[in-house]
Write a protein that holds these residues in place. Structure first.
Motif, PDB file in Angstrom:
ATOM      1  N   LEU A  31      10.474  28.089  -4.315  1.00  0.00           N
ATOM      2  CA  LEU A  31       9.236  28.621  -4.432  1.00  0.00           C
ATOM      3  C   LEU A  31       9.460  30.304  -4.560  1.00  0.00           C
ATOM      4  N   ARG A  32      10.703  30.597  -4.144  1.00  0.00           N
ATOM      5  CA  ARG A  32      10.886  32.249  -5.121  1.00  0.00           C
ATOM      6  C   ARG A  32       9.239  33.369  -4.166  1.00  0.00           C
ATOM      7  N   THR A  33       8.701  32.749  -3.011  1.00  0.00           N
ATOM      8  CA  THR A  33       7.286  33.938  -2.608  1.00  0.00           C
ATOM      9  C   THR A  33       7.784  35.477  -3.160  1.00  0.00           C
ATOM     10  N   ASP A  34       8.913  35.590  -3.214  1.00  0.00           N
ATOM     11  CA  ASP A  34       9.887  37.036  -2.369  1.00  0.00           C
ATOM     12  C   ASP A  34      10.114  37.718  -3.950  1.00  0.00           C
ATOM     13  N   GLN A  35      10.074  37.068  -5.005  1.00  0.00           N
ATOM     14  CA  GLN A  35      10.206  36.899  -6.460  1.00  0.00           C
ATOM     15  C   GLN A  35       8.752  36.856  -7.387  1.00  0.00           C
ATOM     16  N   THR A  36       7.247  37.241  -6.838  1.00  0.00           N
ATOM     17  CA  THR A  36       5.983  36.826  -7.084  1.00  0.00           C
ATOM     18  C   THR A  36       5.561  37.874  -6.758  1.00  0.00           C
ATOM     19  N   LEU A  37       4.163  38.833  -6.902  1.00  0.00           N
ATOM     20  CA  LEU A  37       3.322  39.306  -6.329  1.00  0.00           C
ATOM     21  C   LEU A  37       3.311  39.610  -5.513  1.00  0.00           C
ATOM     22  N   ILE A  38       3.795  38.725  -5.128  1.00  0.00           N
ATOM     23  CA  ILE A  38       3.827  38.559  -3.229  1.00  0.00           C
ATOM     24  C   ILE A  38       5.080  39.595  -2.174  1.00  0.00           C
ATOM     25  N   GLY A  39       6.139  39.160  -3.280  1.00  0.00           N
ATOM     26  CA  GLY A  39       7.009  40.613  -2.681  1.00  0.00           C
ATOM     27  C   GLY A  39       7.742  40.078  -1.432  1.00  0.00           C
ATOM     28  N   GLU A  40       7.352  38.969  -0.389  1.00  0.00           N
ATOM     29  CA  GLU A  40       7.909  38.732   0.833  1.00  0.00           C
ATOM     30  C   GLU A  40       7.860  37.170   0.452  1.00  0.00           C
ATOM     31  N   ALA A  41       9.084  36.365   1.524  1.00  0.00           N
ATOM     32  CA  ALA A  41       9.521  35.068   1.143  1.00  0.00           C
ATOM     33  C   ALA A  41       8.858  34.256   2.786  1.00  0.00           C
ATOM     34  N   ILE A  42       7.313  34.716   2.975  1.00  0.00           N
ATOM     35  CA  ILE A  42       6.727  34.661   3.714  1.00  0.00           C
ATOM     36  C   ILE A  42       6.585  32.908   4.480  1.00  0.00           C
ATOM     37  N   VAL A  43       6.262  32.251   3.091  1.00  0.00           N
ATOM     38  CA  VAL A  43       6.124  30.612   3.989  1.00  0.00           C
ATOM     39  C   VAL A  43       7.029  30.110   5.170  1.00  0.00           C
ATOM     40  N   GLU A 126       0.315  51.160  -4.987  1.00  0.00           N
ATOM     41  CA  GLU A 126      -1.544  50.336  -4.030  1.00  0.00           C
ATOM     42  C   GLU A 126      -1.645  49.620  -3.319  1.00  0.00           C
ATOM     43  N   PHE A 127      -2.797  50.505  -2.608  1.00  0.00           N
ATOM     44  CA  PHE A 127      -2.967  49.924  -0.968  1.00  0.00           C
ATOM     45  C   PHE A 127      -2.305  48.565  -0.755  1.00  0.00           C
ATOM     46  N   PHE A 128      -2.839  47.627  -1.944  1.00  0.00           N
ATOM     47  CA  PHE A 128      -2.626  45.781  -1.113  1.00  0.00           C
ATOM     48  C   PHE A 128      -1.075  45.515  -1.500  1.00  0.00           C
ATOM     49  N   PHE A 129      -0.121  46.380  -1.938  1.00  0.00           N
ATOM     50  CA  PHE A 129       0.981  46.522  -1.614  1.00  0.00           C
ATOM     51  C   PHE A 129       1.765  46.704  -0.660  1.00  0.00           C
ATOM     52  N   PHE A 130       0.700  47.838  -0.051  1.00  0.00           N
ATOM     53  CA  PHE A 130       1.662  48.511   1.119  1.00  0.00           C
ATOM     54  C   PHE A 130       0.698  47.498   2.373  1.00  0.00           C
ATOM     55  N   LEU A 131      -0.251  46.645   2.429  1.00  0.00           N
ATOM     56  CA  LEU A 131      -0.872  45.728   3.141  1.00  0.00           C
ATOM     57  C   LEU A 131       0.043  44.665   3.322  1.00  0.00           C
ATOM     58  N   ILE A 132       0.133  43.625   2.283  1.00  0.00           N
ATOM     59  CA  ILE A 132       1.130  42.829   1.714  1.00  0.00           C
ATOM     60  C   ILE A 132       2.395  43.344   2.630  1.00  0.00           C
ATOM     61  N   CYS A 133       2.846  43.965   2.371  1.00  0.00           N
ATOM     62  CA  CYS A 133       4.890  45.316   2.786  1.00  0.00           C
ATOM     63  C   CYS A 133       4.253  45.111   4.501  1.00  0.00           C
ATOM     64  N   VAL A 134       3.413  45.141   5.284  1.00  0.00           N
ATOM     65  CA  VAL A 134       2.996  45.359   6.771  1.00  0.00           C
ATOM     66  C   VAL A 134       2.861  43.894   6.855  1.00  0.00           C
ATOM     67  N   LEU A 135       1.923  42.946   6.601  1.00  0.00           N
ATOM     68  CA  LEU A 135       1.281  42.185   7.133  1.00  0.00           C
ATOM     69  C   LEU A 135       2.848  40.885   7.033  1.00  0.00           C
ATOM     70  N   GLY A 136       3.498  40.708   5.910  1.00  0.00           N
ATOM     71  CA  GLY A 136       4.459  40.028   5.533  1.00  0.00           C
ATOM     72  C   GLY A 136       5.294  40.609   6.701  1.00  0.00           C
ATOM     73  N   ASN A 137       5.647  41.474   6.971  1.00  0.00           N
ATOM     74  CA  ASN A 137       6.716  42.391   8.126  1.00  0.00           C
ATOM     75  C   ASN A 137       6.717  42.119   9.524  1.00  0.00           C
ATOM     76  N   ILE A 138       5.173  42.004  10.075  1.00  0.00           N
ATOM     77  CA  ILE A 138       5.046  41.123  11.497  1.00  0.00           C
ATOM     78  C   ILE A 138       5.036  39.647  11.021  1.00  0.00           C
ATOM     79  N   VAL A 139       4.707  38.901   9.880  1.00  0.00           N
ATOM     80  CA  VAL A 139       5.152  37.928  10.574  1.00  0.00           C
ATOM     81  C   VAL A 139       6.631  37.329  10.889  1.00  0.00           C
ATOM     82  N   ASN A 140       7.528  37.979   9.517  1.00  0.00           N
ATOM     83  CA  ASN A 140       8.956  38.443  10.080  1.00  0.00           C
ATOM     84  C   ASN A 140       9.165  38.038  11.272  1.00  0.00           C
TER      85      ASN A 140
END
Length: 285
Positions: A31-43, A126-140
């Motif tokens: 999947l390599r999700t961390d190398q996409t726009l999401i930037g997080e291996a969240i799946v 951009e705010f979107f990337f800060f949000l993804i970073c925070v949400l991704g780390n919460i899941v982590n």
């Protein structure tokens, strides 16, 4: 019979671990999700949370028994945030001092990057990337603290001492982090020697950090202080950056090493005091 029970405990822990690791390998290599726009291996983390709850209920544990305790929820979160931020204030301060003495310090900058072993990639504001970073780390942190410091330690303590339980869990957590260098080697972006060196560094540091988180969980009686500290550890290096004439985050490894060393020593001191207080209470009982 005792050895048989220990084998069952280890089989459950290792079975759960390798199932989660299979998800992790699939995401990193396919999947390599961390190398996409999401930037997080969240799946695989989301799947891991599912595994966490399934095994917890299968073993007839309540969520509070594995560390998701309602009492002092916000207190422990605040303690964890304060502790994590405090040690990184020291770490950033030392890093900046080194750069100032070298005449190369320029500024601190706030932007989202993606952690890559010894450097950060990306520069998104951009705010979107800060949000993804925070949400991704919460899941982590929910997944990793829930699995490694909550579920695994709880299962292992059925047949092992607390020390043995956290050591087993910590070693597993250490090897959990070697997937990045392995992928980099197979992708051709890292030499074999570089892969081995990075695996050794990541396994050793992650094992020590895991012991620290387990001890924090033991002291507080819940996962939340460790989760908050873990969140700060993972998030701050992705959003607060040191810029110098040498580049951005050139001393990030030094910064992280200082933060983790200071926090490990402090937690060890807190744990010794915790043990001594318990002994004192028992002697006066």
């Amino acid at each position: 019979m005792q050895n048989s029970n220990k084998q069952k405990v280890l089989s459950l822990v290792f079975g759960t671990y390798f199932l989660c690791y299979a998800f992790r390998i699939y995401e990193y290599f396919v999947l390599r999700t961390d190398q996409t726009l999401i930037g997080e291996a969240i799946v695989h983390k989301l799947l891991g949370i599912g595994v966490l709850f399934l095994v917890t209920f299968w073993q007839h544990f309540s969520l509070s028994e594995i560390g998701f305790v309602k009492e002092e929820f916000f207190v422990n979160l605040i303690k964890g945030f304060a502790f994590g931020c405090g040690v990184f204030v020291i770490a950033y301060g030392v890093e900046i001092l080194i750069l100032v003495l070298n005449g190369s310090f320029e500024s601190l900058k706030l932007f989202v990057s993606f952690y890559a072993i010894n450097k950060n990639n990306g520069n998104r504001t951009e705010f979107f990337f800060f949000l993804i970073c925070v949400l991704g780390n919460i899941v982590n942190v929910v997944m990793e603290e829930g699995i490694f410091r909550g579920l695994f330690v709880k299962i292992l303590e059925k047949k092992y001492s607390f020390l043995a339980s956290i050591l087993i869990s910590a070693v597993l957590f250490g090897f959990w982090h070697m997937i990045g260098p392995i992928r980099n080697f197979f992708d051709g972006s890292m030499s074999f020697a570089g892969m081995i060196a990075n695996i050794c560094m990541l396994v050793a540091t992650s094992t020590l950090v895991a012991i620290k988180f387990s001890v924090l969980t033991k002291i507080t009686g819940s996962l939340y202080m460790a989760m908050a500290d873990h969140f700060v550890n993972n998030t701050i290096v992705n959003i607060l950056h040191v810029v110098s004439s040498l580049g951005t985050d050139q001393l990030m490894v030094v910064r992280i090493s200082i933060a983790q060393s200071v926090s490990f020593i402090l937690v060890l001191i807190f744990y010794i005091r915790f043990i001594n207080q318990k002994k004192s209470c028992h002697s006066h009982a």
